[in-house]
Design an enzyme around this catalytic site. Structure first.
Site, mmCIF file in Angstrom:
data_model
loop_
_atom_site.group_PDB
_atom_site.id
_atom_site.type_symbol
_atom_site.label_atom_id
_atom_site.label_comp_id
_atom_site.label_asym_id
_atom_site.label_seq_id
_atom_site.Cartn_x
_atom_site.Cartn_y
_atom_site.Cartn_z
ATOM 1 N N SER A 11 -4.489 4.596 4.562
ATOM 2 C CA SER A 11 -4.148 4.285 5.957
ATOM 3 C C SER A 11 -4.500 5.460 6.873
ATOM 4 O O SER A 11 -5.038 5.272 7.976
ATOM 5 C CB SER A 11 -2.644 4.017 6.085
ATOM 6 O OG SER A 11 -2.326 2.813 5.465
ATOM 7 N N ARG A 111 -7.930 -13.706 5.052
ATOM 8 C CA ARG A 111 -6.766 -13.013 5.625
ATOM 9 C C ARG A 111 -6.493 -13.510 7.051
ATOM 10 O O ARG A 111 -7.422 -13.753 7.830
ATOM 11 C CB ARG A 111 -7.010 -11.485 5.680
ATOM 12 C CG ARG A 111 -7.431 -10.844 4.377
ATOM 13 C CD ARG A 111 -6.309 -10.586 3.412
ATOM 14 N NE ARG A 111 -5.259 -9.722 3.891
ATOM 15 C CZ ARG A 111 -5.244 -8.393 3.769
ATOM 16 N NH1 ARG A 111 -6.278 -7.769 3.218
ATOM 17 N NH2 ARG A 111 -4.216 -7.691 4.191
ATOM 18 N N ASP A 304 3.208 -2.166 0.157
ATOM 19 C CA ASP A 304 2.045 -2.182 -0.743
ATOM 20 C C ASP A 304 2.408 -1.850 -2.190
ATOM 21 O O ASP A 304 1.557 -1.955 -3.082
ATOM 22 C CB ASP A 304 0.988 -1.186 -0.255
ATOM 23 C CG ASP A 304 0.336 -1.657 1.035
ATOM 24 O OD1 ASP A 304 0.398 -2.864 1.343
ATOM 25 O OD2 ASP A 304 -0.234 -0.801 1.747
ATOM 26 N N ARG A 335 0.325 -11.842 -3.524
ATOM 27 C CA ARG A 335 0.851 -10.929 -4.553
ATOM 28 C C ARG A 335 2.109 -11.444 -5.237
ATOM 29 O O ARG A 335 2.427 -10.995 -6.332
ATOM 30 C CB ARG A 335 1.079 -9.535 -3.943
ATOM 31 C CG ARG A 335 -0.241 -8.839 -3.691
ATOM 32 C CD ARG A 335 -0.089 -7.437 -3.149
ATOM 33 N NE ARG A 335 -1.417 -6.819 -3.046
ATOM 34 C CZ ARG A 335 -1.681 -5.752 -2.312
ATOM 35 N NH1 ARG A 335 -0.722 -5.175 -1.625
ATOM 36 N NH2 ARG A 335 -2.904 -5.253 -2.287
HETATM 37 C C1 S3P Z 1 -1.604 -0.919 6.680
HETATM 38 C C2 S3P Z 1 -0.536 -1.717 6.998
HETATM 39 C C3 S3P Z 1 0.050 -2.704 6.067
HETATM 40 C C4 S3P Z 1 -0.384 -2.432 4.639
HETATM 41 C C5 S3P Z 1 -1.864 -2.183 4.530
HETATM 42 C C6 S3P Z 1 -2.243 -0.953 5.352
HETATM 43 C C7 S3P Z 1 -2.122 0.028 7.682
HETATM 44 O O1 S3P Z 1 -0.401 -3.997 6.419
HETATM 45 O O2 S3P Z 1 -0.019 -3.512 3.807
HETATM 46 O O3 S3P Z 1 -2.245 -1.969 3.199
HETATM 47 O O4 S3P Z 1 -2.895 0.933 7.312
HETATM 48 O O5 S3P Z 1 -1.749 -0.104 8.856
HETATM 49 P P1 S3P Z 1 0.387 -4.932 7.485
HETATM 50 O O6 S3P Z 1 0.212 -4.346 8.822
HETATM 51 O O7 S3P Z 1 -0.276 -6.282 7.357
HETATM 52 O O8 S3P Z 1 1.814 -4.943 7.022
#
Ligand code: S3P
Length: 423
Positions: A11, A111, A304, A335
């Site tokens: 991230s 998605r 995650d 998942r």
């Molecule tokens: C992320 C936010 C999360 C996470 C993803 C990375 C990010 O998703 O599951 O792997 O980097 O902002 P969501 O915003 O859909 O919860």
């Protein structure tokens, strides 16, 4: 087990590339995750004319000339498997003076995108998806955005970030209200690039337009990747494993809280802050785990890590329950279903609902079977950890996506004492 080196946070790496690319000046990034997802982000900005130089040792130099210097890409931007890339770029590019088309692999093309396109449309963005609200995503040029206040219907750092990035180039006050706190890497990094934000409880506001000044960013190691090894070491009696420089941002440490509540022996030390992000070394020792009811307020900070947590639950004494986690069905795979099907193949009793899962732990898992990871990196790596408790070898199919978040996973797992072969 000793010590293993976990790669950089996915991230934070995405955000470093994005913000460096629209900043003025040269941004130096160290500890960057050079996985396929971040490479998709790098590829997108290169296609829009940004000079991004890769050095050895996970370092990047990004020569940014501001948002206004981005150029129209020659063709569609391929975001591969990366939801973070497509959703954050939807916001960032919503007011770009050129048309953009973004798409990706089979998983990404399933998605949901409406969660970003709907609020961006409220700001005045002109974007189009398929009739199911999935990619490809087409952005029309030259939208004049209006600042809005938006209450997120689902806790999502990607949606929050998309709106804040759109707000950077929008006149007026953009405010995002979260139902529950989600990872705040965008907010922390915007500040590192000189952007002023006002954060009050679960409300984040920024007054646009604002431009960014280049920064030096150190990316901590990814707690989401460390999670597999926190579980693995917990499952093996007598083991001790140390992971260094792991990001322990409180919006990400749900996995530590949950595993500790299950009885895990996890110690944080050498705590410090780098580029505005808290970091620590982590030592984990083998411990007997017990099933728990996972508190719903921990869901966003462990979102995650649930595949790995369900493996811990499958090996714990008693029942583990999670409810209110419907978001797990919208990740790189469904998942809840992928884990339930895989765990049942290992002899574990699993009950699922629309947004819930209940796992009854066992002493040993039955191996000798084949698990379909559905091209989801975290499903594949989680079942690799389950093999530690199996009476016979496991075969895990469709593991190519591990490279999206954890290049070198097999080598590192072998170093930690797992017996894995890749074919
Ligand atoms: C992320 C936010 C999360 C996470 C993803 C990375 C990010 O998703 O599951 O792997 O980097 O902002 P969501 O915003 O859909 O919860």
């Amino acid at each position: 087990m000793g010590e293993v080196e976990i790669p950089g946070d996915k991230s934070i790496s995405h955000r470093a590339v994005m913000l460096g690319s629209i900043a003025h000046g040269t941004t130096h990034v160290s500890g960057c995750l050079m996985g396929d997802d971040v490479r998709s982000t790098i590829g997108a900005f290169r296609a829009m004319g940004v000079d991004i130089v890769e050095h050895d040792n996970e370092r990047l130099s990004i020569h940014g000339h501001g948002f206004g210097a981005l150029r129209a890409p020659l063709g569609p931007l391929d975001m591969g498997n990366s939801g973070t890339s497509i959703r954050l770029l939807a916001g960032l590019l919503a007011s770009a003076p050129f048309a953009v088309e973004m798409s990706g692999d089979d998983s990404l093309r399933r998605r949901p995108m409406r969660r970003v396109t709907e609020p961006l449309a409220l700001m005045g963005a002109n974007m189009r998806t398929t009739s199911q609200g999935t990619p490809p995503l087409h952005l029309s040029p030259g939208a004049m955005l209006t600042a809005i206040r938006y209450e997120l219907p689902v806790a999502s750092a990607q949606v929050k970030s998309a709106l804040l990035l759109a707000g950077l180039h929008t006149t007026g006050l953009t405010t995002v209200v979260e139902p529950q706190a989600t990872r705040d890497h965008t907010e922390r990094m915007l500040r590192a690039f000189g952007v002023e934000l006002v954060i009050s409880g679960n409300e984040i506001s920024l007054m646009g337009p604002q431009s960014l000044c280049a920064a030096d960013i150190h990316v901590p190691r990814d707690i989401s990747s460390a999670a597999f090894f926190l579980v693995a070491a917990s499952l093996v009696e007598g083991s001790e494993l140390t992971l260094r420089g792991i990001g322990i941002n409180p919006t990400r440490t749900g996995v530590i809280s949950i595993l500790r509540e299950m009885g895990a022996n996890i110690r944080l030390f050498n705590e410090t802050t780098k580029s505005g992000e808290p970091v620590a070394d982590i030592q984990v020792n083998g411990a007997g785990l017990r099933g728990i009811d996972i508190p719903a307020q921990l869901i966003p900070s462990a979102i995650d890590e649930f595949p790995a947590i369900f493996i811990a639950a499958a090996c714990a004494e008693g029942v583990t329950r999670l409810a209110g986690a419907g978001e797990l069905r919208h990740k790189e795979s469904d998942r809840i279903d992928a884990m339930a099907v895989g765990l049942r193949a290992l002899g574990v009793e699993v009950i699922t609902g629309a947004d819930s899962i209940q796992v009854t732990g066992r002493n040993a898992l039955s191996g000798g079977c084949t698990i379909e990871s559905r091209g989801d990196h975290r499903i594949a790596m989680s079942f690799a950890m389950a093999a530690l408790k199996c009476d016979r070898p496991l075969t895990i199919l469709n593991c190519h996506a591990i490279g999206t978040s954890f290049p070198g996973f097999v080598r590192i797992a072998v170093q930690a004492g797992l017996r894995i072969e890749q074919s």
